[in-house]
Design a protein around this motif. Structure first.
Motif, PDB file in Angstrom:
ATOM      1  N   UNK A  10      -4.272   4.164  -1.823  1.00 58.94           N
ATOM      2  CA  UNK A  10      -3.535   3.065  -1.206  1.00 58.94           C
ATOM      3  C   UNK A  10      -2.129   2.938  -1.760  1.00 58.94           C
ATOM      4  N   UNK A  11      -1.996   3.092  -3.103  1.00 59.72           N
ATOM      5  CA  UNK A  11      -0.670   2.993  -3.709  1.00 59.72           C
ATOM      6  C   UNK A  11       0.249   4.119  -3.270  1.00 59.72           C
ATOM      7  N   UNK A  12      -0.303   5.339  -3.198  1.00 65.90           N
ATOM      8  CA  UNK A  12       0.519   6.457  -2.741  1.00 65.90           C
ATOM      9  C   UNK A  12       0.936   6.282  -1.290  1.00 65.90           C
ATOM     10  N   UNK A  13       0.020   5.769  -0.466  1.00 67.68           N
ATOM     11  CA  UNK A  13       0.369   5.550   0.939  1.00 67.68           C
ATOM     12  C   UNK A  13       1.477   4.506   1.064  1.00 67.68           C
ATOM     13  N   UNK A  14       1.381   3.433   0.279  1.00 63.06           N
ATOM     14  CA  UNK A  14       2.412   2.396   0.332  1.00 63.06           C
ATOM     15  C   UNK A  14       3.748   2.928  -0.185  1.00 63.06           C
ATOM     16  N   UNK A  15       3.716   3.658  -1.308  1.00 62.64           N
ATOM     17  CA  UNK A  15       4.957   4.226  -1.846  1.00 62.64           C
ATOM     18  C   UNK A  15       5.553   5.238  -0.874  1.00 62.64           C
ATOM     19  N   UNK A  16       4.679   6.029  -0.228  1.00 66.14           N
ATOM     20  CA  UNK A  16       5.186   7.019   0.732  1.00 66.14           C
ATOM     21  C   UNK A  16       5.859   6.339   1.921  1.00 66.14           C
ATOM     22  N   UNK A  17       5.314   5.189   2.339  1.00 67.15           N
ATOM     23  CA  UNK A  17       5.927   4.472   3.454  1.00 67.15           C
ATOM     24  C   UNK A  17       7.347   4.031   3.097  1.00 67.15           C
ATOM     25  N   UNK A  18       7.551   3.648   1.844  1.00 62.73           N
ATOM     26  CA  UNK A  18       8.895   3.245   1.431  1.00 62.73           C
ATOM     27  C   UNK A  18       9.789   4.455   1.195  1.00 62.73           C
ATOM     28  N   UNK A  19       9.268   5.472   0.540  1.00 65.34           N
ATOM     29  CA  UNK A  19      10.093   6.641   0.254  1.00 65.34           C
ATOM     30  C   UNK A  19      10.528   7.354   1.526  1.00 65.34           C
ATOM     31  N   UNK A  49      14.172   1.798   0.324  1.00 65.29           N
ATOM     32  CA  UNK A  49      13.064   2.749   0.278  1.00 65.29           C
ATOM     33  C   UNK A  49      12.955   3.434  -1.061  1.00 65.29           C
ATOM     34  N   UNK A  50      14.095   3.884  -1.582  1.00 65.96           N
ATOM     35  CA  UNK A  50      14.067   4.571  -2.869  1.00 65.96           C
ATOM     36  C   UNK A  50      13.699   3.607  -3.987  1.00 65.96           C
ATOM     37  N   UNK A  51      14.288   2.414  -3.976  1.00 65.68           N
ATOM     38  CA  UNK A  51      14.028   1.441  -5.038  1.00 65.68           C
ATOM     39  C   UNK A  51      12.583   0.972  -5.027  1.00 65.68           C
ATOM     40  N   UNK A  52      12.087   0.553  -3.855  1.00 63.45           N
ATOM     41  CA  UNK A  52      10.723   0.039  -3.776  1.00 63.45           C
ATOM     42  C   UNK A  52       9.700   1.156  -3.951  1.00 63.45           C
ATOM     43  N   UNK A  53       9.973   2.342  -3.395  1.00 67.84           N
ATOM     44  CA  UNK A  53       9.026   3.446  -3.545  1.00 67.84           C
ATOM     45  C   UNK A  53       8.845   3.851  -4.992  1.00 67.84           C
ATOM     46  N   UNK A  54       9.964   4.055  -5.700  1.00 61.17           N
ATOM     47  CA  UNK A  54       9.869   4.384  -7.123  1.00 61.17           C
ATOM     48  C   UNK A  54       9.277   3.225  -7.910  1.00 61.17           C
ATOM     49  N   UNK A  55       9.599   1.993  -7.495  1.00 64.14           N
ATOM     50  CA  UNK A  55       9.050   0.835  -8.192  1.00 64.14           C
ATOM     51  C   UNK A  55       7.550   0.737  -8.078  1.00 64.14           C
ATOM     52  N   UNK A  71      12.215  -6.837  -5.657  1.00 59.76           N
ATOM     53  CA  UNK A  71      11.428  -7.619  -6.613  1.00 59.76           C
ATOM     54  C   UNK A  71      10.260  -8.310  -5.942  1.00 59.76           C
ATOM     55  N   UNK A  72      10.503  -8.875  -4.741  1.00 55.00           N
ATOM     56  CA  UNK A  72       9.410  -9.490  -3.991  1.00 55.00           C
ATOM     57  C   UNK A  72       8.387  -8.445  -3.577  1.00 55.00           C
ATOM     58  N   UNK A  73       8.856  -7.252  -3.226  1.00 54.84           N
ATOM     59  CA  UNK A  73       7.935  -6.182  -2.839  1.00 54.84           C
ATOM     60  C   UNK A  73       7.029  -5.812  -4.005  1.00 54.84           C
ATOM     61  N   UNK A  74       7.622  -5.641  -5.186  1.00 50.57           N
ATOM     62  CA  UNK A  74       6.822  -5.245  -6.344  1.00 50.57           C
ATOM     63  C   UNK A  74       5.880  -6.369  -6.772  1.00 50.57           C
ATOM     64  N   UNK A  75       6.369  -7.611  -6.711  1.00 52.62           N
ATOM     65  CA  UNK A  75       5.476  -8.720  -7.054  1.00 52.62           C
ATOM     66  C   UNK A  75       4.310  -8.804  -6.083  1.00 52.62           C
ATOM     67  N   UNK A  76       4.595  -8.621  -4.813  1.00 50.97           N
ATOM     68  CA  UNK A  76       3.555  -8.787  -3.814  1.00 50.97           C
ATOM     69  C   UNK A  76       2.627  -7.608  -3.694  1.00 50.97           C
ATOM     70  N   UNK A  77       3.139  -6.395  -3.926  1.00 54.30           N
ATOM     71  CA  UNK A  77       2.343  -5.187  -3.702  1.00 54.30           C
ATOM     72  C   UNK A  77       1.973  -4.499  -5.012  1.00 54.30           C
ATOM     73  N   UNK A  78       2.914  -4.508  -5.972  1.00 55.03           N
ATOM     74  CA  UNK A  78       2.670  -3.776  -7.209  1.00 55.03           C
ATOM     75  C   UNK A  78       1.524  -4.318  -8.031  1.00 55.03           C
TER      76      UNK A  78
END
Length: 856
Positions: free
Chosen positions: A416-425, A439-445, A370-377
């Motif tokens: 930028x979003x794909x790079x960030x999601x790829x880092x988590x996935x 990784x799966x939760x934040x990447x998909x989020x 949740x903090x990841x999505x708030x801060x990055x999403x």
């Protein structure tokens, strides 16, 4: 291809079709149902890689799996009688409704298996404690079991001191003495004769160190045995240990059970139980003026789950407030805050729904998503909204402003979003469940938040923009761009050097138990009971391999020596000489001894099992551990800790998963943690291994370290691949690496300077900072490739994006859980230094080596 998709999206938004809103509503409803499927696993056990042999063996030894739940009534001599009455009533209720016999004995003369009451996820009395209490009361079945186990151990304990048993006359004399003692009016003498009809205790010297230690420990044992419960000798605690047959991370089942026990263990388990109901049931009440306390893995995890849930929600609320404050400071208005937050909240709902449908759970690390999505999403929405607003303030129409936002800013945002999601996935490939689930939760989020921003934000802008307020034309829209301050790159470089210097002070802490919440009452009770017992309540055992029977005595003796130095009364393994072993293992000796027993007036039937056990142990040394292992029924097979039932995705088995472990003997121990540290090297050198709570966390350290290496390499590769495909030039890629390296230095450096240790949780900040750092950098580099002076144009919006990211993780810094606090601090350091590198150092590099190609 990307531009074509964005052009198609622009045309859809400009037409404002009704089906778009219907499709979004249907998607939200479908994913919203997935939210109901999310299972909370906010305990430490949710992070365990069960394919690791030490981890698996530790869980099978009782760590988080069928551990004891200790119910304690604390008080003094004045209310001891009332507390004992409570314990007796609880034991009677469980005995009445359950199938555990009063003496704790099951079929074939063994300890009974735990039988949960009133249903599968209920509680069972601890059968070994019932058997121990029945032994003191002279129960015949328990006495026979004790005799059988003692005779199974006799060849190992006595060795050649069993030689007198070869003489029929000596055996006859002993049986006659036993018959005389059984007829004695002295109950103690009769009881000893009943326990040892062959009088094997004569072979133990009065000065034997192990015997003396056992007698000393028995006299100093801090607890008094009762039927089904224990009382400390100082009368401070009345303890009822219960066996729970479900994982400690199942907070919902623990809530129902604690409520049921607090209400007297009558009737069925309640369908639901809130934390407030449980606390009321355990508090003092009419007829019970004292409180009931609970500890053990289940109680600790139950408190942690509720406290963490509350703290995560509070952190999210605080993050929302901080994000709004950053937004107001950056844009001097809150008028557009809703335009960014509404798609973000929708994306977070989609993300949680995806987690429910795909993964089915949230573990302790994934709870930080949740903090990841708030801060990055929210970066996607901020960048798109800012560009749209700038274009509107410059006097352009809504259609042209949206075109500039989607087609000029959109590609950089997507990259930028794909790079960030790829880092988590990339974390999905890690063997460590904490990294994998996060990784799966934040990447998909992040992908969900990016999709919601591109689908919802443009529609909101076209619908609600009336050309007034923040969208009105501004006189200063074409003001001259400020020059680059020469001190800024110098300050950024100094900060980078300081961060690198701080890495030297970094220290590692593998034991997450030291980072539990302050004020956990179950944890405090566990520590109090540990002081009373002289050792912790955490499971601990030595696992001895049984693949070489002839070498087993030597291995045992190698283990016994260091354990004896720590006060464990481990006897030396005595090996009888071959001829004595042959005699004691023969049918002739067995039948003759039974005949002598009958001649002395004893019941030979009662001696059949003890003599058979002695005979088997004389013939085969492996019978000693087999006899002890058969005493208590084995635990049921350890369930796989993959995805929950009904989840769509389950982690694939690793190709390098260890083969099934050979047969082993697990010997339970009770040692303080300092003693465990001293004896573990000697135990491992002898060829055995320690399993339990502390060895488990030490094993996870190696797994997490290897997993982290894989995660960083995969995340770095994924980010570089996205940047390389998008940038298409080596110079672009090299410049993107600058904030990326700064983020890693900041993550580790701030932990080194503050003295906060690196833990499994704060390790997550490394891939987080890796992905976040490239987000604002891609926006700057993409704009710099299209137009001159881009650094000054995007400085404010990049600062707002980074500031909201800092705010998103800032809520974690105030968490009472030190593990999450360390994660928030590490993420703050990485994001802050990446921001400095992007805002102050990268513009200077772009000025020296520009990406913009001047066209005639």
């Amino acid at each position: 291809m990307g531009k074509g998709i964005l052009r198609g999206l622009l045309r859809i938004h400009l037409r404002r079709p009704a089906w778009l809103w219907a499709a979004l509503a249907a998607l939200t409803l479908a994913l919203g149902l997935g939210v109901l499927r999310v299972e909370r696993r906010l305990d430490l056990m949710s992070l365990l890689p069960t394919d690791n042999p030490v981890v698996r063996a530790s869980i099978e030894a009782g760590v988080g799996q069928q551990e004891l739940l200790w119910l304690a009534a604390e008080g003094g001599e004045a209310d001891l009688e009332a507390r004992e009455a409570w314990a007796e009533h609880l034991v009677d209720a469980l005995l009445t409704d359950g199938g555990v016999p009063l003496n704790g004995m099951g079929g074939e003369g063994r300890i009974s298996p735990p039988i949960p009451v009133p249903e599968a996820r209920g509680a069972s009395l601890w059968p070994p404690l019932l058997a121990a209490g029945s032994l003191l009361e002279g129960d015949a079945a328990v006495t026979r079991l004790v005799t059988e186990q003692a005779y199974a151990l006799a060849p190992m304990l006595l060795g050649d001191r069993l030689a007198p048993l070869r003489d029929p006359a000596e055996v006859r004399r002993r049986f006659q003495a036993t018959a005389k003692a059984l007829a004695s009016p002295d109950p103690a003498r009769a009881r000893l004769a009943q326990l040892d009809p062959l009088q094997l205790a004569q072979g133990v010297s009065e000065r034997d160190a192990t015997r003396l230690r056992v007698l000393s420990d028995a006299r100093a044992f801090p607890l008094k045995l009762r039927t089904g419960y224990l009382v400390s000798r100082d009368a401070r605690f009345v303890l009822v240990p219960l066996v729970l047959d479900f994982p400690s991370g199942d907070a919902r089942a623990t809530s129902r059970l604690l409520l049921w026990l607090g209400q007297g263990a009558t009737g069925p388990l309640p369908a639901t139980a809130s934390r407030a109901q449980v606390l009321r049931a355990l508090a003092p009440a009419e007829g019970r003026p004292f409180a009931i306390q609970a500890t053990g893995a289940h109680a600790i995890a139950w408190h942690e789950s509720h406290i963490l849930t509350r703290e995560v929600l509070l952190s999210l609320a605080l993050s929302f407030i901080l994000i709004g404050l950053v937004y107001w400071i950056g844009f001097r208005t809150l008028a557009g805050y809703g335009f960014v937050v509404i798609p973000l909240l929708l994306g977070m709902l989609w993300a949680l729904g995806l987690t429910g449908w795909v993964l089915g759970r949230l573990n302790l690390m994934a709870a930080a998503f949740g903090a990841v999505l708030l801060g990055v999403g929210d970066d996607v929405g901020i960048l798109l909204f800012s560009r749209y607003r700038d274009e509107r303030q410059a006097g352009r129409s809504k259609a042209l402003a949206l075109r500039a936002a989607l087609l000029s800013t959109g590609p950089g945002v997507i990259a930028g979003g794909l790079a960030t999601a790829a880092a988590f996935l990339a974390c999905v490939a890690a063997p460590f469940p904490g990294f994998r689930d996060l990784g799966l939760t934040a990447g998909l989020g992040l992908l969900a938040c990016m999709a919601s921003s591109f689908l919802v934000l443009p529609a909101l802008l076209l619908t609600l923009d009336q050309g007034r307020g923040t969208f009105a034309p501004a006189a200063g829209a074409h003001a001259a761009l400020p020059p680059l301050r020469p001190w800024k790159p110098v300050a950024a470089a100094v900060a980078l050097v300081l961060a690198v210097a701080g890495i030297k002070g970094l220290r590692w802490e593998e034991d997450l138990r030291r980072f539990r919440q302050q004020g956990n009452p179950a944890l405090a009770l566990q520590e109090s009971l540990g002081r009373v017992l002289g050792a912790g309540l955490q499971p601990l055992a030595v696992q001895i391999p049984l693949d070489d029977p002839e070498n087993l005595p030597r291995l045992w003796n190698a283990l016994a020596e260091p354990l004896r130095k720590e006060g464990i009364p481990m006897p030396a393994w005595q090996v009888p000489e071959p001829e004595l072993r042959r005699v004691l293992a023969s049918d002739t000796w067995y039948n003759r001894t039974l005949e002598e027993a009958a001649a002395a007036g004893l019941d030979p039937t009662a001696l059949e099992r003890p003599l058979a056990a002695l005979r088997r142990s004389a013939q085969d040394p492996l019978n000693v551990p087999r006899s002890l292992q058969s005493l208590i029924p084995p635990m049921k097979a350890l369930p796989e800790r993959g995805a929950p039932r009904g989840a769509a995705w389950k982690p694939a088995p690793r190709a390098d998963a260890p083969a099934p472990a050979p047969a082993t003997f697990t010997l339970p121990l009770r040692l303080p943690e300092a003693a465990q540290e001293r004896v573990q090297p000697a135990i491992e050198a002898a060829g055995a291994r320690m399993v339990g709570t502390r060895p488990l966390f030490k094993a996870i350290k190696a797994v997490a370290r290897d997993a982290l290496r894989e995660v960083i390499l995969l995340a770095l590769g994924a980010v570089l691949a996205v940047v390389a495909v998008f940038g298409r030039r080596p110079r672009f890629l090299a410049m993107a690496l600058l904030p990326l390296a700064a983020s890693q230095a900041g993550t580790l450096g701030i932990l080194g300077w503050t003295g906060e240790p690196l833990t499994f949780l704060s390790l997550v900040a490394i891939p987080i900072a890796l992905g976040v750092s490239v987000d604002t950098a891609m926006n700057l580099l993409h704009r710099s490739r299209l137009e001159p002076g881009a650094a000054a144009k995007v400085a404010r919006v990049n600062a707002v994006c980074a500031g909201t990211t800092l705010a998103g993780f800032g809520g974690l810094v105030f968490s009472g859980y030190r593990g999450l606090r360390g994660l928030g601090l590490a993420a703050l350091g990485g994001v802050a230094l990446a921001l400095l590198a992007t805002q102050w150092l990268l513009p200077w590099v772009l000025e020296k080596w520009p990406l913009h190609r001047r066209r005639p």
